[in-house]
Design a protein around this motif. Structure first.
Motif, PDB file in Angstrom:
ATOM      1  N   ASN A   1       0.825  -1.212   0.000  1.00  0.00           N
ATOM      2  CA  ASN A   1       0.000   0.000   0.000  1.00  0.00           C
ATOM      3  C   ASN A   1       0.857   1.260   0.000  1.00  0.00           C
ATOM      4  O   ASN A   1       0.545   2.246  -0.681  1.00  0.00           O
TER       5      ASN A   1
ATOM      6  N   GLY B   1      -7.350  -1.843   1.100  1.00  0.00           N
ATOM      7  CA  GLY B   1      -6.574  -1.281   0.007  1.00  0.00           C
ATOM      8  C   GLY B   1      -7.136  -1.764  -1.317  1.00  0.00           C
ATOM      9  O   GLY B   1      -7.634  -2.882  -1.413  1.00  0.00           O
ATOM     10  N   TRP B   2      -7.058  -0.928  -2.357  1.00  0.00           N
ATOM     11  CA  TRP B   2      -7.632  -1.328  -3.639  1.00  0.00           C
ATOM     12  C   TRP B   2      -6.909  -2.545  -4.203  1.00  0.00           C
ATOM     13  O   TRP B   2      -7.492  -3.356  -4.926  1.00  0.00           O
TER      14      TRP B   2
ATOM     15  N   GLN C   1      -8.201   3.974  -7.707  1.00  0.00           N
ATOM     16  CA  GLN C   1      -7.306   3.909  -6.549  1.00  0.00           C
ATOM     17  C   GLN C   1      -7.992   4.463  -5.305  1.00  0.00           C
ATOM     18  O   GLN C   1      -8.004   3.821  -4.245  1.00  0.00           O
TER      19      GLN C   1
ATOM     20  N   THR D   1      -9.885   1.965  -2.504  1.00  0.00           N
ATOM     21  CA  THR D   1      -9.341   1.983  -1.144  1.00  0.00           C
ATOM     22  C   THR D   1     -10.409   2.366  -0.132  1.00  0.00           C
ATOM     23  O   THR D   1     -10.488   1.789   0.960  1.00  0.00           O
TER      24      THR D   1
END
Length: 436
Positions: free
Chosen positions: A61, A185-186, A394, A398
């Motif tokens: 990340n 997190g993406w 993004q 996220t």
């Protein structure tokens, strides 16, 4: 003054070089294959004493955040970036990356797997070289399955997998039936959850770019995910990403782990895995009646930012690190099982690799079957497998990942997490002009 090349990774490693050597700064992720690359970089330094390599190694990340900030602001901190199939086409179109023209003749770009090469190219021009590539699959303990009296089929359904997770769980022995990503997190929990949702027949957006978290498919996927992780998963799962789950599996604490195919070489490594000889593999599951087994395609790749003042030296390093010669070097040091997977056709035609890597055929099948042009069985306006290939993903991915991780931590219900994801994503997509 010599040229400066920066490679971003998570640990600082320096190599002595001759006076007036060019400095390359390389940014990379702290995954096992990249750590191995740093150790083997003495070979590069011996062949290129005029280039001094400096490393910046970071958790996934953090790497994404710093690399994205640097390239968007033209900061010039790094000369080689470790990025993936999400960033490459977007950044290339914004002219943030240097095209990889003029690679050495023996680089053999035609040997790259077509799906991987295509994912890293724009207008048939390569903008990043794949270091390793992956899809996703199930890794499971054959001994625990046998002891529980269950059999994992080659292409299982989620119903089958959830029953197996229950049967393998014995929390009194710190034995958990299922390990999955929970860290937000993406590219962390949302990589897995997007693939899982795809396999349930869900989609991120309809054809008008309206978010679909209020759909029955998303509710079913998230509900089953939370059930598996709260009832059959390890404690603290909302903090676990790829590396944390890898460690748990190697320690013998996971009955099953569904994640990137690249992990296979590490869970079968006798030097680091206590269960190396007790691992089986199967396709990413699907929901009954849904013809979709996860559709995941990712390549951690090396690229040169346009802000680098040493593109030629950077290209020299990239050619070394992603070449067939590097694969041979890894094999000579650590055996063929450890060769970086998923990038070259020649590797999967290599009898030595096939003999050493029982996961090779499953990995290649998973990569070649990934349909990144249509990752959902429903109609969609976007491409991408475990992500949505738009610049806004993004931030949006996220934010959704934080909601779902909070649900896993018990801070909100599945319904509340989905409602928050729907509201937040609708707001951001409206601001960005997708929703009229």
């Amino acid at each position: 003054m010599g040229l400066k090349v920066t490679l971003l990774t998570a640990t600082a490693v320096g190599f002595a070089c001759a006076a007036q050597a060019e400095d390359l700064t390389i940014a990379t992720v702290n995954n096992g294959d990249m750590i191995r690359m740093q150790k083997l970089a003495e070979d590069f330094s011996a062949k290129h004493p005029d280039i001094n390599v400096e490393w910046v190694t970071l958790e996934e990340n953090i790497l994404r955040e710093r690399v994205t900030t640097d390239i968007a602001t033209k900061g010039g901190q790094y000369d080689v970036l470790t990025i993936g199939t999400y960033e490459v086409p977007i950044w290339a179109k914004q002219e943030w990356l240097v095209p990889l023209d003029g690679m050495p003749e023996d680089y053999a770009a035609d040997d790259l797997l077509p799906a991987v090469r295509s994912a890293l190219s724009v207008d048939d021009k390569l903008y990043a070289a794949p270091f390793y590539a992956e899809s996703a699959m199930i890794m499971y303990r054959t001994d625990l399955a046998e002891a529980a009296g269950i059999k994992i089929s080659e292409a299982p359904t989620w119903t089958e997998i959830m029953a197996a997770a229950k049967a393998m769980t014995d929390k009194s022995k710190e034995q958990y039936g299922m390990c999955l990503r929970g860290k937000p997190g993406w590219g962390e929990n949302m990589a897995f959850l997007t693939a899982m949702a795809n396999s349930y027949g869900a989609r991120w957006f309809d054809m008008d770019w309206k978010p679909q978290f209020d759909s029955p498919e998303w509710k079913a996927a998230l509900t089953d995910y939370l059930t598996m992780m709260t009832e059959y998963g390890p404690p603290g799962a909302s903090s676990n990403g790829f590396n944390e789950n890898l460690s748990l599996f190697q320690q013998g604490k996971c009955g099953m782990w569904i994640d990137a195919t690249v992990a296979a070489s590490f869970v079968t490594d006798p030097a680091s895995s206590t269960v190396a000889d007790k691992v089986g593999f199967a396709k990413f599951p699907n929901k009954e009646g849904v013809d979709n087994h996860g559709n995941w395609l990712w390549a951690w790749s090396l690229a040169i930012p346009a802000s680098s003042d040493a593109p030629d030296a950077a290209k020299t390093f990239i050619a070394w690190a992603t070449s067939k010669g590097y694969t041979d070097l890894v094999a000579s040091k650590d055996g063929w099982r450890a060769a970086p997977p998923g990038t070259r056709t020649s590797l999967y035609a290599n009898a030595d690799y096939q003999a050493a890597a029982p996961f090779a055929a499953m990995t290649l099948t998973a990569i070649e079957s990934a349909n990144t042009q249509k990752s959902s069985v429903q109609d969609i306006p976007y491409t991408g497998g475990q992500f949505v290939a738009i610049p806004e993903f993004q931030g949006i991915g996220t934010a959704v990942g934080q909601q779902f991780s909070a649900a896993l931590a018990g801070q909100m219900s599945a319904d509340d997490a989905l409602a928050a994801a729907q509201a937040n994503t609708t707001r951001e997509m409206t601001r960005a002009g997708y929703i009229k």
